[in-house]
Enzyme design. Structure first.
Site, PDB file in Angstrom:
ATOM      1  N   TYR A 188       0.848  -1.209   0.000  1.00 32.55           N
ATOM      2  CA  TYR A 188       0.000   0.000   0.000  1.00 32.55           C
ATOM      3  C   TYR A 188       0.876   1.249   0.000  1.00 32.55           C
ATOM      4  O   TYR A 188       0.704   2.150  -0.827  1.00 32.55           O
ATOM      5  CB  TYR A 188      -0.918  -0.009   1.233  1.00 32.55           C
ATOM      6  CG  TYR A 188      -1.647   1.293   1.465  1.00 32.55           C
ATOM      7  CD1 TYR A 188      -2.683   1.694   0.635  1.00 32.55           C
ATOM      8  CD2 TYR A 188      -1.290   2.138   2.525  1.00 32.55           C
ATOM      9  CE1 TYR A 188      -3.350   2.901   0.841  1.00 32.55           C
ATOM     10  CE2 TYR A 188      -1.956   3.337   2.739  1.00 32.55           C
ATOM     11  CZ  TYR A 188      -2.974   3.711   1.895  1.00 32.55           C
ATOM     12  OH  TYR A 188      -3.632   4.908   2.105  1.00 32.55           O
TER      13      TYR A 188
HETATM   14  N1  LIG Z   1      -8.632   6.842   6.177  1.00 31.20           N
HETATM   15  C1  LIG Z   1      -7.326   6.933   6.441  1.00 31.20           C
HETATM   16  O1  LIG Z   1      -6.870   6.777   7.580  1.00 31.20           O
HETATM   17  C2  LIG Z   1      -6.366   7.281   5.335  1.00 31.20           C
HETATM   18  C3  LIG Z   1      -5.049   7.572   5.683  1.00 31.20           C
HETATM   19  C4  LIG Z   1      -4.149   7.898   4.678  1.00 31.20           C
HETATM   20  C5  LIG Z   1      -4.558   7.958   3.358  1.00 31.20           C
HETATM   21  N2  LIG Z   1      -5.831   7.652   3.048  1.00 31.20           N
HETATM   22  C6  LIG Z   1      -6.250   7.747   1.639  1.00 31.20           C
HETATM   23  O2  LIG Z   1      -7.370   8.618   1.573  1.00 31.20           O
HETATM   24  C7  LIG Z   1      -8.234   8.217   0.518  1.00 31.20           C
HETATM   25  C8  LIG Z   1      -9.631   8.000   1.065  1.00 31.20           C
HETATM   26  O3  LIG Z   1      -9.576   6.958   2.038  1.00 31.20           O
HETATM   27  P1  LIG Z   1     -10.859   6.454   2.810  1.00 31.20           P
HETATM   28  O4  LIG Z   1     -10.448   6.162   4.192  1.00 31.20           O
HETATM   29  O5  LIG Z   1     -11.989   7.342   2.543  1.00 31.20           O
HETATM   30  O6  LIG Z   1     -11.089   5.052   2.075  1.00 31.20           O
HETATM   31  P2  LIG Z   1     -12.418   4.411   1.491  1.00 31.20           P
HETATM   32  O7  LIG Z   1     -12.059   3.011   1.111  1.00 31.20           O
HETATM   33  O8  LIG Z   1     -13.539   4.602   2.436  1.00 31.20           O
HETATM   34  O9  LIG Z   1     -12.702   5.283   0.196  1.00 31.20           O
HETATM   35  C9  LIG Z   1     -12.152   5.014  -1.070  1.00 31.20           C
HETATM   36  C10 LIG Z   1     -13.301   4.905  -2.076  1.00 31.20           C
HETATM   37  O10 LIG Z   1     -12.730   4.736  -3.363  1.00 31.20           O
HETATM   38  C11 LIG Z   1     -13.510   3.804  -4.082  1.00 31.20           C
HETATM   39  N3  LIG Z   1     -12.631   3.181  -5.087  1.00 31.20           N
HETATM   40  C12 LIG Z   1     -11.571   2.361  -4.842  1.00 31.20           C
HETATM   41  N4  LIG Z   1     -11.006   2.005  -5.998  1.00 31.20           N
HETATM   42  C13 LIG Z   1     -11.717   2.609  -6.988  1.00 31.20           C
HETATM   43  C14 LIG Z   1     -11.622   2.611  -8.395  1.00 31.20           C
HETATM   44  N5  LIG Z   1     -10.696   1.881  -9.031  1.00 31.20           N
HETATM   45  N6  LIG Z   1     -12.503   3.341  -9.100  1.00 31.20           N
HETATM   46  C15 LIG Z   1     -13.472   4.059  -8.478  1.00 31.20           C
HETATM   47  N7  LIG Z   1     -13.623   4.082  -7.140  1.00 31.20           N
HETATM   48  C16 LIG Z   1     -12.744   3.366  -6.406  1.00 31.20           C
HETATM   49  C17 LIG Z   1     -14.014   2.828  -3.037  1.00 31.20           C
HETATM   50  O11 LIG Z   1     -15.194   2.167  -3.427  1.00 31.20           O
HETATM   51  C18 LIG Z   1     -14.211   3.725  -1.822  1.00 31.20           C
HETATM   52  O12 LIG Z   1     -15.558   4.139  -1.713  1.00 31.20           O
HETATM   53  C19 LIG Z   1      -7.597   6.970  -0.084  1.00 31.20           C
HETATM   54  O13 LIG Z   1      -6.797   7.376  -1.161  1.00 31.20           O
HETATM   55  C20 LIG Z   1      -6.719   6.447   1.032  1.00 31.20           C
HETATM   56  O14 LIG Z   1      -5.650   5.665   0.533  1.00 31.20           O
HETATM   57  C21 LIG Z   1      -6.766   7.320   4.000  1.00 31.20           C
HETATM   58  O1  LIG Z   2      -2.215   6.953   7.854  1.00 24.86           O
HETATM   59  C1  LIG Z   2      -2.127   6.157   6.918  1.00 24.86           C
HETATM   60  O2  LIG Z   2      -1.465   6.398   5.942  1.00 24.86           O
HETATM   61  C2  LIG Z   2      -2.815   4.839   7.028  1.00 24.86           C
HETATM   62  O3  LIG Z   2      -3.823   4.985   8.010  1.00 24.86           O
HETATM   63  C3  LIG Z   2      -4.530   3.822   8.252  1.00 24.86           C
HETATM   64  O4  LIG Z   2      -3.644   2.733   8.560  1.00 24.86           O
HETATM   65  P1  LIG Z   2      -3.287   2.371  10.065  1.00 24.86           P
HETATM   66  O5  LIG Z   2      -2.590   3.476  10.760  1.00 24.86           O
HETATM   67  O6  LIG Z   2      -2.611   1.044  10.008  1.00 24.86           O
HETATM   68  O7  LIG Z   2      -4.743   2.283  10.703  1.00 24.86           O
HETATM   69  P2  LIG Z   2      -5.506   1.075  11.396  1.00 24.86           P
HETATM   70  O8  LIG Z   2      -5.600  -0.070  10.481  1.00 24.86           O
HETATM   71  O9  LIG Z   2      -6.741   1.631  11.964  1.00 24.86           O
HETATM   72  O10 LIG Z   2      -4.513   0.691  12.599  1.00 24.86           O
HETATM   73  C4  LIG Z   2      -4.242   1.621  13.653  1.00 24.86           C
HETATM   74  C5  LIG Z   2      -3.350   0.973  14.689  1.00 24.86           C
HETATM   75  O11 LIG Z   2      -4.027  -0.144  15.271  1.00 24.86           O
HETATM   76  C6  LIG Z   2      -3.216  -1.299  15.161  1.00 24.86           C
HETATM   77  N1  LIG Z   2      -4.094  -2.473  14.982  1.00 24.86           N
HETATM   78  C7  LIG Z   2      -4.824  -2.597  13.856  1.00 24.86           C
HETATM   79  C8  LIG Z   2      -5.682  -3.662  13.695  1.00 24.86           C
HETATM   80  C9  LIG Z   2      -5.762  -4.626  14.733  1.00 24.86           C
HETATM   81  O12 LIG Z   2      -6.519  -5.607  14.666  1.00 24.86           O
HETATM   82  N2  LIG Z   2      -4.994  -4.464  15.844  1.00 24.86           N
HETATM   83  C10 LIG Z   2      -4.159  -3.407  16.007  1.00 24.86           C
HETATM   84  O13 LIG Z   2      -3.482  -3.296  17.036  1.00 24.86           O
HETATM   85  C11 LIG Z   2      -2.302  -1.071  14.006  1.00 24.86           C
HETATM   86  O14 LIG Z   2      -1.122  -1.840  14.169  1.00 24.86           O
HETATM   87  C12 LIG Z   2      -2.055   0.428  14.095  1.00 24.86           C
HETATM   88  O15 LIG Z   2      -1.013   0.640  15.004  1.00 24.86           O
HETATM   89  C13 LIG Z   2      -5.342   3.503   7.014  1.00 24.86           C
HETATM   90  O16 LIG Z   2      -6.049   2.283   7.214  1.00 24.86           O
HETATM   91  C14 LIG Z   2      -4.497   3.303   5.820  1.00 24.86           C
HETATM   92  O17 LIG Z   2      -5.358   3.332   4.696  1.00 24.86           O
HETATM   93  C15 LIG Z   2      -3.364   4.279   5.707  1.00 24.86           C
HETATM   94  O18 LIG Z   2      -3.642   5.218   4.769  1.00 24.86           O
END
Ligand SMILES: NC(=O)c1ccc[n+]([C@@H]2O[C@H](COP(=O)([O-])OP(=O)(O)OC[C@H]3O[C@@H](n4cnc5c(N)ncnc54)[C@H](O)[C@@H]3O)[C@@H](O)[C@H]2O)c1
Ligand SMILES: O=C(O)[C@H]1O[C@H](OP(=O)(O)OP(=O)(O)OC[C@H]2O[C@@H](n3ccc(=O)[nH]c3=O)[C@H](O)[C@@H]2O)[C@H](O)[C@@H](O)[C@H]1O
Length: 378
Positions: A188
């Site tokens: 990822y």
């Molecule tokens: N939530 C977090 O903690 C977090 C942290 C760091 C980065 N991000 C990034 O932020 C963005 C939004 O994350 P989120 O938490 O809302 O995730 P999410 O999975 O809820 O939203 C992503 C959406 O994109 C859609 N999607 C995926 N692949 C697609 C494709 N090929 N075509 C069209 N639609 C598609 C999915 O159906 C989903 O609804 C993502 O790029 C994710 O990698 C999220």
């Molecule tokens: O900032 C990001 O860039 C990422 O943020 C998020 O990843 P993470 O920070 O890994 O969030 P998350 O899975 O909630 O785990 C949180 C903590 O719980 C711990 N964790 C997790 C699962 C579990 O069963 N047990 C556990 O201890 C785990 O080890 C971690 O320490 C987004 O999912 C990802 O899309 C990415 O974009």
């Protein structure tokens, strides 16, 4: 039109085109305030995408959503978010980033000023199960979207979600945008890092204005069921054990958990300051901004403390099962330096984990039909 898109493990069939469809797209893109913008939001029925779409709409911008509604997590939650967007007049096109004809058609119908690109295969650990889905959405899908943006006339400015995971095994804290990002710990993270390089080339060759946002573990109402705070809540309420990962020598893992409303403010601030693309129809006519910002909370909290807070709000004790971090893509800690975003567009997170999780728990109990004493109402 009927388009068939290979989305890795299955085929998605999307219907689009026709006068009625074009009317819905145009109406949704309409700007309702002076100086407003029209934004294509990809991943609009995702967690962050739905919140950002609503916030743009609320201030009077035109918004059109795109999402493929894949089943990485329960698609009914994406449908429920879509209903919310529809109730505010936002139209979501069901389709895949890799469908070039659909993307071109959207740009034929609307001269989008901005693209807020939030669609991706998210999740760090799922890459062990389905690596191809990351290549499909985060690499091929990104390139396809950029190809469309580069060819558009006028070109939109692009703001997209990178990730804190690009810092990988970096040990220098807090993480600054200039720190090394060449040691990803998961596929990822590698695809997000690749996205930063890919967007740079489109900025350099075609003059697309690009802003990459490194979100730090975002949480909140309407969140993502695969994330720890969400799945822990589900298990705690169902009386099931939760697995808490720990580092070597039983060191707790920590995250710079960031509340969704703060992320939304950062997304809007970065859109408003994104500058203009300089090319059109695939030709560059000058240099355009290329920017990368951390959007975090600057206040890391350990995972056991997150569980303490959930227990308090849920009024239920968790059954904690500690295991050593299994080498599945996790990193030990994250911590954002946000001074660049603060300087450029006044980004200033205001919600601490205690307050944000309270809001999440309130939403969770209501959405999943619990009464206030955390009993499921049948
Ligand atoms: N939530 C977090 O903690 C977090 C942290 C760091 C980065 N991000 C990034 O932020 C963005 C939004 O994350 P989120 O938490 O809302 O995730 P999410 O999975 O809820 O939203 C992503 C959406 O994109 C859609 N999607 C995926 N692949 C697609 C494709 N090929 N075509 C069209 N639609 C598609 C999915 O159906 C989903 O609804 C993502 O790029 C994710 O990698 C999220
Ligand atoms: O900032 C990001 O860039 C990422 O943020 C998020 O990843 P993470 O920070 O890994 O969030 P998350 O899975 O909630 O785990 C949180 C903590 O719980 C711990 N964790 C997790 C699962 C579990 O069963 N047990 C556990 O201890 C785990 O080890 C971690 O320490 C987004 O999912 C990802 O899309 C990415 O974009």
């Amino acid at each position: 039109f009927q388009s068939f898109v290979d989305s890795g493990s299955r085929y998605l069939t999307a219907s689009w085109g026709g006068i009625q469809w074009e009317k819905q797209v145009r109406t949704s893109a309409q700007i309702h305030r002076s100086g407003g913008i029209s934004v294509l939001v990809t991943g609009a029925t995702g967690f962050v995408g739905s919140h950002v779409s609503l916030a743009l709409r609320k201030r009077g911008d035109g918004v059109v959503g795109l999402d493929n509604f894949n089943n990485y997590y329960d698609p009914s939650l994406k449908r429920a978010r879509m209903s919310l967007l529809s109730s505010r007049g936002i139209f979501v096109v069901e389709g895949d980033l890799n469908d070039g004809k659909l993307l071109s058609k959207l740009f034929d119908v609307v001269a989008f000023t901005h693209v807020m690109h939030l669609a991706a295969q998210a999740g760090v650990r799922y890459a062990l199960e389905n690596p191809q889905s990351y290549v499909h959405s985060n690499i091929a899908g990104l390139v396809n979207l950029l190809e469309t943006c580069k060819a558009a006339n006028p070109q939109p400015a692009v703001v997209w979600a990178s990730s804190s995971s690009v810092y990988g095994l970096n040990e220098k804290v807090p993480f600054s945008e200039s720190d090394r990002t060449d040691q990803p710990a998961s596929l990822y993270a590698a695809t997000k890092k690749a996205g930063e390089e890919i967007t740079h080339t489109y900025n350099h060759i075609y003059g697309l204005a690009i802003t990459g946002l490194r979100f730090f573990t975002v949480y909140g109402p309407w969140g993502r069921p695969d994330m720890a705070y969400f799945s822990f809540t589900r298990n705690i309420l169902q009386g099931k054990p939760i697995t808490i990962y720990r580092g070597k020598n039983r060191v707790d893992l920590a995250r710079d958990f960031t509340f969704i409303d703060d992320i939304v403010k950062g997304c809007l601030g970065s859109l408003d300051s994104s500058g203009k693309s300089t090319g059109s129809g695939g030709k560059k006519r000058g240099s355009a901004p290329y920017r990368i910002f951390n959007l975090g909370n600057t206040s890391p909290v350990t995972v056991p403390i997150l569980v303490d807070i959930l227990e308090k709000h849920l009024k239920v004790k968790a059954k904690r099962n500690f295991v050593e971090m299994p080498g599945n893509g996790d990193v030990p800690f994250t911590h954002a330096n946000i001074s660049s975003a603060r300087r450029e567009f006044g980004y200033k997170p205001t919600t601490d984990l205690e307050t944000g999780l309270k809001k999440f728990v309130r939403w969770y109990l209501s959405y999943y039909g619990y009464n206030t004493k955390a009993k499921l109402v049948q």
